[in-house]
Scaffold this active site. Structure first.
Site, PDB file in Angstrom:
ATOM      1  N   ASP A   4       0.871  -1.165   0.000  1.00 54.50           N
ATOM      2  CA  ASP A   4       0.000   0.000   0.000  1.00 54.50           C
ATOM      3  C   ASP A   4       0.918   1.229   0.000  1.00 54.50           C
ATOM      4  OD1 ASP A   4      -2.325   1.643   0.461  1.00 54.50           O
ATOM      5  OD2 ASP A   4      -1.747   1.713   2.577  1.00 54.50           O
ATOM      6  N   ASP A   6      -0.087   5.072   0.872  1.00 56.00           N
ATOM      7  CA  ASP A   6      -0.306   6.041   1.951  1.00 56.00           C
ATOM      8  C   ASP A   6      -0.285   5.352   3.311  1.00 56.00           C
ATOM      9  OD1 ASP A   6      -0.963   8.697   0.553  1.00 56.00           O
ATOM     10  OD2 ASP A   6      -2.159   7.229  -0.546  1.00 56.00           O
TER      11      ASP A   6
HETATM   12 MG   LIG Z   1      -2.792   3.073   3.580  1.00 59.08          MG
END
Ligand SMILES: [Mg+2]
Length: 209
Positions: A4, A6
């Site tokens: 992922d 962010d």
């Molecule tokens: Mg995230």
């Protein structure tokens, strides 16, 4: 390894959810930072708008996403990598473990963030966005798309996620998932295969995966 972006690679969630809470409040839907994290962290702006408009009972301003990205990208000038993640990537490179990125953010947001922290060259050509699929996280589509694009079976993938939506997406894709509980309460990532709190703990988890 599917990362992922962010909150896992780039330390953007405090800034992003502060801006989002401010914009929703300005639009007549009072939101705190903590509520924005609870409801929207890990999801796309498309699903954020759908949920917020149901709560508000009216359409959000048409330019809300543009203003969000404008404020976010201004703040990205000071963006930092998540502490320790650079060393994790170096180690994966050294061990020949293939990795890619799958994010609910737009390609423009991912590019801006990765460039700001100096990670663009590491991921270029191996970046998958919710823009690329019909259903974003928590649907499995994005992770399955990333795996097939990389030519790897879902059962051979390990996802690193910090949001409940992302962990749910990895579960739905039939992939092993490690939950990064730095900003997220551990119990919200309970369906992950393992939980860790600092990036320095990740290599040991990968070794036993
Ligand atoms: Mg995230």
């Amino acid at each position: 390894m599917i990362f992922d972006n962010d909150g896992v690679l780039v330390d953007s969630e405090r800034l992003a959810n502060t801006i989002l809470a401010d914009l929703l409040t300005e639009a007549g839907l009072p939101y705190t930072f903590d509520e924005a994290v609870r409801d929207f962290m890990g999801g796309s702006m498309v699903s954020m708008r759908q949920q917020a408009e149901v709560k508000l009972g009216a359409p959000l301003p048409a330019d809300l996403e543009d203003r969000y990205h404008q404020r976010l990208f201004d703040g990205f000038a000071r963006l930092q990598p998540v502490p320790g993640v650079r060393e994790v990537l170096d180690q994966l490179d050294a061990e020949g473990i293939t990795y890619c990125l799958a994010s609910s953010g737009t390609h423009r947001r991912i590019h801006t963030a990765l460039t700001a922290v100096g990670f663009w060259e590491r991921f270029e050509g191996r970046i998958y966005s919710s823009e690329d699929v019909q259903h974003g996280k928590p649907a499995p589509d994005l992770f399955l798309y990333a795996a097939s694009s990389m030519g790897v079976k879902p059962t051979d993938c390990v996802v690193v996620e910090d949001s409940p939506l992302g962990v749910a997406a990895a579960n739905a894709a039939g992939m092993k998932v490690f939950g990064f509980a730095a900003m997220t309460a551990e119990e919200k990532l309970a369906s992950a295969d393992a939980i860790f709190h600092q990036m320095t703990a990740l290599p040991a988890l990968i070794r036993v995966a």
